[in-house]
Design a protein around this motif. Structure first.
Motif, short mmCIF file in Angstrom:
data_model
loop_
_atom_site.label_atom_id
_atom_site.label_comp_id
_atom_site.label_asym_id
_atom_site.label_seq_id
_atom_site.Cartn_x
_atom_site.Cartn_y
_atom_site.Cartn_z
N ILE A 126 0.72 -0.94 0.48
CA ILE A 126 -0.28 -0.54 0.15
C ILE A 126 0.35 1.16 -0.09
O ILE A 126 0.81 2.34 -0.50
N ARG A 145 2.15 2.08 -3.33
CA ARG A 145 1.22 2.89 -3.96
C ARG A 145 1.33 3.50 -4.19
O ARG A 145 0.61 4.87 -4.82
N TYR A 146 0.63 4.33 -2.89
CA TYR A 146 1.06 5.65 -2.26
C TYR A 146 1.47 6.85 -2.29
O TYR A 146 2.07 8.33 -1.86
N VAL A 204 1.47 3.98 6.89
CA VAL A 204 0.15 2.54 6.82
C VAL A 204 -0.81 1.90 7.65
O VAL A 204 1.01 1.46 8.97
N ASP A 249 -12.33 6.62 -4.67
CA ASP A 249 -11.95 6.09 -6.03
C ASP A 249 -12.79 6.56 -8.13
O ASP A 249 -12.42 6.07 -8.13
N SER A 292 -8.87 13.15 -3.58
CA SER A 292 -7.79 12.08 -2.12
C SER A 292 -7.04 13.07 -1.06
O SER A 292 -6.38 14.07 -1.85
N LEU A 319 -4.64 12.89 0.92
CA LEU A 319 -3.68 11.82 0.42
C LEU A 319 -2.19 13.72 0.51
O LEU A 319 -1.15 13.41 1.89
N GLN A 339 -9.20 4.39 3.84
CA GLN A 339 -9.51 4.21 2.43
C GLN A 339 -9.94 2.49 2.72
O GLN A 339 -9.63 2.10 3.43
N ILE A 378 -3.71 6.47 6.43
CA ILE A 378 -2.50 6.16 5.96
C ILE A 378 -2.67 8.08 6.76
O ILE A 378 -3.74 8.74 6.71
N GLU A 418 -2.65 -2.65 -10.57
CA GLU A 418 -3.05 -1.16 -11.04
C GLU A 418 -4.29 -1.16 -12.15
O GLU A 418 -5.13 -0.76 -12.02
#
Ligand code: PMP
Length: 356
Positions: free
Chosen positions: A68, A71-72, A79, A185, A190, A192, A205, A222, A258
């Motif tokens: 995760i 990915r972010y 996380v 999504d 987001s 973030l 999420q 996160i 993805e």
């Protein structure tokens, strides 16, 4: 003499949407994904060595947190993972909402927030959404013990702009602001990136909607490493092993695919936009949604009656007999075929019942 019942922690539990099980049903009531999870998830299940179940799982959930994080674009220490975002949110409420001052959230939002507040005896104030069901961020610039905002909101699908989220974060340096992005999504933005500027932000999420994995139960938060440390300490005071081995490996497989994630979210967004037009053509009022559902109302049709009529047809949507929203239905976006069946029924129903 007192009875043991006097000492019971009595709660009004959250009532999840029903999970009917008819072979012919069209299930648009709990915002699940109509498509299967990534084929990589099935491969992970097939490759799973059952003999490893002998051993406890990794209490640090390192593999999934790393996937995760990658990915972010954050560090694994930022996380936290849990058994669906409900578990993550329940832990976050307990960890961060520990003040005598009330926490704040909208009057119309995810109906689990007040349940957790009651369970933990956290004082809370539900701030009314505006008449168009949007948030006025200025309402959140008052004394509080924490804030939780679902963005996009449920059950409305309305998005609060990043500028407004930032107003709330900047105006509340003394409070944790949880942004619940269960539906982000499907075209939302987001929060973030705001983690770089605000250490009071926790973004939550889930894998239940956009990764089509409601059945396996994975959610994550996160935030800053410090925040995740507090959250983990509380989790470890309940249960160190919330995430089992099979779930961890399925979660990694899903995040790593993805292309599949992009494909199914784009399909759902396209189906949603077509559904908006079709609802409007039938006279429904449909606000813009950035989620995988629409919150619809019809000036001449009783929502409760339509809900019941759909149910008879084994088409399940969500209805709440609650103040301000008792004339609305929340309809999850299904496949194009499922939506065709829904609209075929609605066309007939409106013709019969819609003339004022
Ligand atoms: N947040 C919101 C706003 C939701 O609508 C839901 C779904 N019921 C959740 C969190 C929890 O979803 P899950 O536990 O499946 O991640």
């Amino acid at each position: 003499m007192s009875a043991w019942q006097d000492n019971v922690r009595r709660v009004e539990p959250y009532i999840p949407g029903e999970q009917p099980d008819f072979p012919d049903m069209i299930k648009l009531n709990t915002n699940e994904c109509p498509y299967p999870p990534s084929p990589k998830v099935s491969e992970a299940v097939a490759a799973f060595a059952g003999s490893s179940l002998r051993l406890y799982p990794d209490p640090n959930c390192r593999s999934l947190r790393e996937a995760i994080a990658k990915r972010y674009g954050v560090a694994p220490e930022q996380v936290f993972v849990g058994v669906g975002s409900d578990d993550v949110l329940a832990m976050a409420f307990m960890t961060f909402f520990n003040s005598e001052k009330p926490i704040l959230f909208p009057d119309i939002t995810y109906s689990f927030y007040d349940v957790w507040a009651e369970l933990y005896r956290i004082p809370y104030v539900q701030l009314p959404l505006k008449d168009d069901f949007t948030i006025d961020p200025k309402d959140y610039l008052r004394e509080n013990g924490g804030i939780v905002i679902a963005n996009p909101n449920a059950p409305t699908g309305a998005e609060l702009s990043q500028a407004h989220i930032e107003t709330i974060l900047a105006g509340n340096p003394g409070s944790t602001v949880i942004v619940d992005e269960a539906y982000v999504d499907f075209g939302g933005t987001s929060a973030l990136p705001l983690l770089e500027k605000y250490d009071n932000l926790l973004v939550v999420q889930t894998f239940s909607k956009s990764r089509a994995m409601a059945g396996i139960r994975i959610g994550y938060a996160i935030g800053s490493g410090e925040m995740i440390g507090y959250l983990t300490a509380v989790r470890n005071s309940f249960n160190s092993y919330t995430m089992n081995r099979l779930t961890l490996s399925c979660g990694v497989a899903a995040v790593e695919d993805e292309a599949y994630f992009q494909e199914i979210t784009a399909k759902i967004i396209a189906t949603r936009e077509r559904a908006v037009e079709r609802f409007r053509a039938l006279g429904f009022i449909v606000p813009e949604s950035k989620a995988n559902f629409l919150f619809v109302t019809h000036p001449q049709i009783s929502a409760a009656a339509l809900f019941a009529a759909l149910r008879e047809e084994h088409i399940f949507v969500r209805y709440w007999n609650k103040k301000r929203i008792s004339e609305h239905l929340r309809v999850t976006i299904g496949t194009d075929e499922q939506m065709d069946a829904l609209f075929a029924f609605l066309e007939k129903y409106i013709k019969k019942n819609g003339q004022a």
